[in-house]
Write a protein that holds these residues in place. Structure first.
Motif, PDB file in Angstrom:
ATOM      1  N   ARG A   1      12.109 -13.588   3.295  1.00 23.58           N
ATOM      2  CA  ARG A   1      13.306 -13.537   4.119  1.00 23.58           C
ATOM      3  C   ARG A   1      12.892 -13.155   5.537  1.00 23.58           C
ATOM      4  NH1 ARG A   1      18.603  -9.570   3.585  1.00 23.58           N
ATOM      5  NH2 ARG A   1      19.920 -10.705   5.035  1.00 23.58           N
ATOM      6  N   VAL A   2      12.941 -14.117   6.412  1.00 20.41           N
ATOM      7  CA  VAL A   2      12.524 -13.901   7.796  1.00 20.41           C
ATOM      8  C   VAL A   2      13.690 -13.292   8.569  1.00 20.41           C
ATOM      9  CG1 VAL A   2      11.720 -14.985   9.923  1.00 20.41           C
ATOM     10  CG2 VAL A   2      10.891 -15.822   7.695  1.00 20.41           C
ATOM     11  N   THR A   3      13.444 -12.129   9.157  1.00 17.54           N
ATOM     12  CA  THR A   3      14.501 -11.444   9.899  1.00 17.54           C
ATOM     13  C   THR A   3      14.304 -11.523  11.413  1.00 17.54           C
ATOM     14  OG1 THR A   3      13.276  -9.353   9.700  1.00 17.54           O
ATOM     15  CG2 THR A   3      14.926  -9.834   8.011  1.00 17.54           C
ATOM     16  N   GLN A   4      13.106 -11.871  11.861  1.00 18.49           N
ATOM     17  CA  GLN A   4      12.873 -11.956  13.301  1.00 18.49           C
ATOM     18  C   GLN A   4      11.680 -12.883  13.557  1.00 18.49           C
ATOM     19  OE1 GLN A   4      12.281  -8.164  15.172  1.00 18.49           O
ATOM     20  NE2 GLN A   4      12.196  -8.991  17.247  1.00 18.49           N
ATOM     21  N   ARG A   5      11.733 -13.606  14.688  1.00 17.82           N
ATOM     22  CA  ARG A   5      10.639 -14.526  15.039  1.00 17.82           C
ATOM     23  C   ARG A   5      10.416 -14.479  16.544  1.00 17.82           C
ATOM     24  NH1 ARG A   5       9.805 -20.852  13.286  1.00 17.82           N
ATOM     25  NH2 ARG A   5       8.404 -21.446  14.995  1.00 17.82           N
ATOM     26  N   THR A   6       9.134 -14.304  16.932  1.00 21.18           N
ATOM     27  CA  THR A   6       8.778 -14.329  18.351  1.00 21.18           C
ATOM     28  C   THR A   6       7.529 -15.198  18.530  1.00 21.18           C
ATOM     29  OG1 THR A   6       7.441 -12.325  18.088  1.00 21.18           O
ATOM     30  CG2 THR A   6       9.737 -12.041  18.802  1.00 21.18           C
ATOM     31  N   SER A   7       7.417 -15.784  19.708  1.00 23.58           N
ATOM     32  CA  SER A   7       6.251 -16.625  20.028  1.00 23.58           C
ATOM     33  C   SER A   7       5.513 -16.031  21.222  1.00 23.58           C
ATOM     34  CB  SER A   7       6.703 -18.049  20.344  1.00 23.58           C
ATOM     35  OG  SER A   7       7.398 -18.615  19.255  1.00 23.58           O
ATOM     36  N   ASP A   8       4.178 -16.162  21.224  1.00 19.70           N
ATOM     37  CA  ASP A   8       3.395 -15.658  22.356  1.00 19.70           C
ATOM     38  C   ASP A   8       2.993 -16.832  23.255  1.00 19.70           C
ATOM     39  OD1 ASP A   8       1.196 -16.925  21.139  1.00 19.70           O
ATOM     40  OD2 ASP A   8       0.684 -15.101  20.021  1.00 19.70           O
ATOM     41  N   ALA A   9       2.341 -16.516  24.379  1.00 15.04           N
ATOM     42  CA  ALA A   9       1.996 -17.532  25.377  1.00 15.04           C
ATOM     43  C   ALA A   9       1.011 -18.560  24.840  1.00 15.04           C
ATOM     44  CB  ALA A   9       1.429 -16.850  26.625  1.00 15.04           C
ATOM     45  N   GLU A  10       0.168 -18.166  23.870  1.00 17.55           N
ATOM     46  CA  GLU A  10      -0.830 -19.091  23.325  1.00 17.55           C
ATOM     47  C   GLU A  10      -0.271 -20.026  22.254  1.00 17.55           C
ATOM     48  OE1 GLU A  10      -1.325 -15.807  23.555  1.00 17.55           O
ATOM     49  OE2 GLU A  10      -2.569 -15.874  25.371  1.00 17.55           O
ATOM     50  N   GLY A  11       0.980 -19.812  21.882  1.00 14.87           N
ATOM     51  CA  GLY A  11       1.581 -20.658  20.850  1.00 14.87           C
ATOM     52  C   GLY A  11       1.582 -20.054  19.470  1.00 14.87           C
ATOM     53  N   GLY A  12       1.055 -18.830  19.349  1.00 16.53           N
ATOM     54  CA  GLY A  12       1.117 -18.146  18.060  1.00 16.53           C
ATOM     55  C   GLY A  12       2.529 -17.657  17.775  1.00 16.53           C
ATOM     56  N   VAL A  13       2.802 -17.431  16.519  1.00 15.85           N
ATOM     57  CA  VAL A  13       4.143 -17.001  16.103  1.00 15.85           C
ATOM     58  C   VAL A  13       4.007 -15.719  15.280  1.00 15.85           C
ATOM     59  CG1 VAL A  13       6.193 -17.590  14.747  1.00 15.85           C
ATOM     60  CG2 VAL A  13       5.022 -19.355  16.087  1.00 15.85           C
ATOM     61  N   THR A  14       4.842 -14.733  15.593  1.00 10.53           N
ATOM     62  CA  THR A  14       4.912 -13.503  14.812  1.00 10.53           C
ATOM     63  C   THR A  14       6.264 -13.441  14.122  1.00 10.53           C
ATOM     64  OG1 THR A  14       3.419 -12.342  16.327  1.00 10.53           O
ATOM     65  CG2 THR A  14       4.794 -10.996  14.862  1.00 10.53           C
ATOM     66  N   LEU A  15       6.234 -13.291  12.801  1.00  5.69           N
ATOM     67  CA  LEU A  15       7.462 -13.245  12.001  1.00  5.69           C
ATOM     68  C   LEU A  15       7.595 -11.871  11.365  1.00  5.69           C
ATOM     69  CD1 LEU A  15       7.159 -16.660  10.099  1.00  5.69           C
ATOM     70  CD2 LEU A  15       8.476 -16.196  12.153  1.00  5.69           C
ATOM     71  N   SER A  16       8.797 -11.316  11.426  1.00  4.57           N
ATOM     72  CA  SER A  16       9.114 -10.138  10.626  1.00  4.57           C
ATOM     73  C   SER A  16       9.770 -10.650   9.349  1.00  4.57           C
ATOM     74  CB  SER A  16      10.077  -9.211  11.382  1.00  4.57           C
ATOM     75  OG  SER A  16      10.421  -8.095  10.579  1.00  4.57           O
ATOM     76  N   VAL A  17       9.122 -10.403   8.219  1.00  9.24           N
ATOM     77  CA  VAL A  17       9.552 -11.046   6.983  1.00  9.24           C
ATOM     78  C   VAL A  17       9.483 -10.061   5.816  1.00  9.24           C
ATOM     79  CG1 VAL A  17       7.206 -11.907   6.596  1.00  9.24           C
ATOM     80  CG2 VAL A  17       9.109 -13.016   5.429  1.00  9.24           C
ATOM     81  N   ARG A  18      10.456 -10.175   4.934  1.00  6.81           N
ATOM     82  CA  ARG A  18      10.465  -9.373   3.706  1.00  6.81           C
ATOM     83  C   ARG A  18       9.867 -10.213   2.581  1.00  6.81           C
ATOM     84  NH1 ARG A  18      13.692  -4.753   3.761  1.00  6.81           N
ATOM     85  NH2 ARG A  18      15.014  -4.533   5.605  1.00  6.81           N
TER      86      ARG A  18
END
Length: 421
Positions: free
Chosen positions: A384-401
């Motif tokens: 269950r993804v509760t948050q998603r952010t992207s960085d300048a290089e194109g990587g993605v960070t997900l806050s997930v349960r």
């Protein structure tokens, strides 16, 4: 249709409600109800259940309405059933036999038919009594011992025992197959949700509403016998598996509980149990007690399980009653959700509640390197993804349960991803 009234049985619900339920069972078997009777009992008569006067009264009623079958809403011993058939000159069916007949007619899958046949044979084995005149045999010569019918009855008992043994072995194979199927599902970490409830409480209608399926639904007792599993999409999260089970009923025959144990193991293994109640019924609380009693017989400890009471058929209530019940639902334990499976009212809130119960793991931060869409898709599919952010290089960070099992699988499958707890 005769409903005997015992003090202990009439405490939780009215005799008329019990009679109406028994009438519904008979109608589910396509019987035409020619007459009904509530018969108070001072005590159980071993030979006939009823006293002599009541037996004669019911006999006259059967004759007046030209009945072919007399249905007794109670469990009869083989001797009682035989004596009543002699006294009334009609076929006598007790509550256990009536429910078994319904199950035999409704079962569709091989598993369902096996379970019903086992229950029926276990029930009929006790009905092999020496008064079966069509089994009589004359005592022969050559020193053969035994009275009329004894040899044939022994043969029938042996054949029944052999058939019951084979059915039990077949059902053990069914249980083994189900265990393997559950193990396969557990390798894909989807939570499981099981629907339970009194028969005709609206489980199949709710099942269709939540899964967009088309399981057969009827305003009839025991419309669903064979278990059905479908994918359930939780809000903003991973899918779950929803199972629809056979409805329970008061005084559910012991033979059926034992025979359907393999099917009802889905309930024992579920992450969340949804107890569906017909909240518009005057007998709702008594029916709920009957469901809890059957679950306890199956070894399901409701105090240790995640249970949500689903108060269904809210559309049949007036506005004032709905508002009062909505307030009660927030205060009871286990928690309750007021819904209408027919209209969809409250179903989104119910799904949100289920999601909260299955997503009890703490969130983790998963950093996925650029271009790894498979890892992102996997997290959306299994967590269950509760948050998603992207960085300048194109990587993605997900806050997930994620469950512990799912988290371990993710780390094995995508070692390039960085996970922070």
């Amino acid at each position: 249709m005769i409903h005997p009234v015992h003090d202990a049985r009439s405490a939780s619900r009215s005799a008329q409600a019990r009679l109406d339920e028994a009438t519904g069972l008979a109608m589910a078997l396509d019987l035409v109800i020619a007459g009904t009777l509530i018969a108070p009992l001072r005590g159980r008569t071993p030979a006939t259940l009823f006293g002599k006067g009541k037996v004669e009264e019911i006999g006259r009623l059967c004759e007046d309405v030209e009945a072919d079958v007399a249905v007794i809403d109670d469990a009869l011993t083989p001797v009682q059933q035989r004596n009543l058939e002699k006294a009334w000159q009609v076929k006598v069916l007790d509550r256990t036999g009536l429910i078994l007949e319904i199950f035999a007619r409704r079962a569709r899958t091989r598993e369902g038919r096996l379970q019903v046949e086992l229950a029926r044979l276990s029930y009929e084995r006790s009905r092999l009594v020496r008064t079966w005149t069509h089994l009589e045999r004359q005592r022969g010569g050559f020193g053969v011992m035994g009275g009329p019918g004894e040899t044939q009855i022994e043969t029938d008992r042996r054949l029944l025992a052999e058939r019951i043994g084979k059915l039990k072995r077949d059902l053990l194979e069914v249980r083994r197959t189900r265990t393997l199927q559950r193990a396969a599902r557990q390798r894909h970490p989807y939570p499981t949700v099981a629907l339970v409830g009194y028969t005709n409480a609206g489980k199949s209608t709710l099942f269709n509403r939540l899964t967009a399926s088309e399981v057969v639904t009827e305003d009839m007792l025991f419309a669903t016998l064979d278990p059905t599993l479908r994918a359930l999409k939780l809000p903003d999260g991973r899918p779950a598996i929803l199972s629809d089970t056979v409805g329970f009923i008061s005084d559910l025959p012991h033979e059926l509980v034992e025979s359907f144990r393999a099917t009802l193991e889905e309930v024992r293994e579920a992450d969340v149990i949804l107890h569906v109640r017909d909240i518009a019924s005057d007998e709702s609380e008594a029916q709920a007690q009957d469901v809890r009693a059957v679950l306890e017989r199956l070894g399901v400890d409701l105090e240790e399980r995640r249970v949500v009471e689903v108060w269904n058929k809210a559309d049949l209530l007036d506005l004032e009653t709905r508002q009062a019940l909505a307030g009660d639902a927030r205060r009871v334990h286990p928690p309750a959700q007021l819904v209408s499976a027919a209209t969809g009212q409250g179903c989104e809130a119910l799904l949100a509640t289920v999601a909260g119960l299955v997503d009890d793991a703490p969130p983790v931060a998963a950093h996925v390197p650029p271009g790894d869409g498979a890892a992102i898709a996997w997290l959306y599919r299994h967590g269950r993804v509760t948050q998603r952010t992207s960085d300048a290089e194109g990587g993605v960070t997900l806050s997930v349960r994620l469950s512990a099992q799912a988290l371990g699988q993710f780390e094995q499958m995508f070692p390039e991803a960085e996970v922070r707890v």
